[in-house]
Design an enzyme around this catalytic site. Structure first.
Site: not given
Length: 249
Positions: A16, A40, A146, A150, A179
């Site tokens: 996604r 799925r 995080y 990164k 985003i």
């Protein structure tokens, strides 16, 4: 498989959001294997195949590469998968913090390792794109694990570029600003003031879209970027270069 078969790609964490947008964009060029923990895909696509599993597991990653290769010569690998739980140094043990950092870093290391060895095994060039964040250079308070992961992924990007550039394997990264993912929209629904805050943080006055990220990734994987290697491309609307004006009211 025909010698003229279109290329194939692997995109991790692409069930996604940004990853799916990247997979859809790359499907224009060839077949795409989505490697994700989802059982799925919400949408069907003739040129996208799901491999369910942990992208940090070398066996799962190799299986994704083999499935992609069966559809067409593997040309590109995108390390998009990430985890977001975080913890600071106060109130959390050092092993727990290290575990959170490792959980993100392992996804990129496994992906790079799999892609490099696949390209070398087939004696062909290839391209890797690692998805980073503006936080690698300018962390947001409360995102220590995080941001650290990164930053390490950007170092990994440069090291892989130097080690394997002579074999024709290009490795680059995109460092994203905010985003419009589903996760972002859920936060926005609870915090309507975020629109004005994001407009102030990004000189373009808005957050980015998954398609804008996908176009940048597709470019870095393409022959048009054939002399770009070891770069970290900001896809952030200028957020990483924006310094607040101390005289602004």
């Amino acid at each position: 498989m025909s010698a003229t078969a279109p290329p194939s790609y692997v995109v991790t964490g692409a069930g996604r959001g940004i990853g799916w947008a990247v997979a859809e964009r790359l499907s224009v060029e060839g077949h795409v294997v989505v490697l994700d923990v989802v059982e799925r895909l919400d949408r069907r696509h003739d040129r996208i195949t799901l491999v369910t599993g942990d992208a940090a597991d070398p066996d799962v990653a190799r299986r994704a590469a083999e499935i992609a290769e069966s559809a067409g010569p593997l040309a590109g690998w995108v390390n998009n998968a990430a985890t977001f739980p975080d913890a600071g140094l106060a109130g959390t043990s050092a092993p727990e913090v290290l575990g959170l950092i490792s959980a993100n870093l392992a996804l990129a290391v496994t992906g790079c390792h799999t892609a490099v060895n696949h390209f070398l095994g087939y004696d062909r060039p290839g391209a890797i794109v690692n998805v980073s964040s503006h936080q690698a250079q300018r962390p947001v308070r409360g995102a220590l694990a995080y941001a650290t992961a990164k930053a390490a992924i950007e170092g990994l990007t440069r090291a892989v570029a130097v080690d394997h550039g002579p074999s024709g394997i290009r490795t680059n990264a995109v460092a994203l600003g905010s985003i419009t993912t589903a996760r972002y929209e859920r936060y926005r629904a609870v915090h309507p003031e975020v629109d004005a805050q994001m407009a102030a943080l990004h000189p373009l006055g808005r957050v980015g879209t998954p398609r804008e990220v996908a176009d940048a990734v597709a470019f870095l994987l393409s022959p048009a970027a054939s002399f770009i290697n070891g770069a970290v491309l900001p896809v952030d609307g200028g957020r990483s270069v924006n310094g607040p004006d101390p005289e602004a009211t």
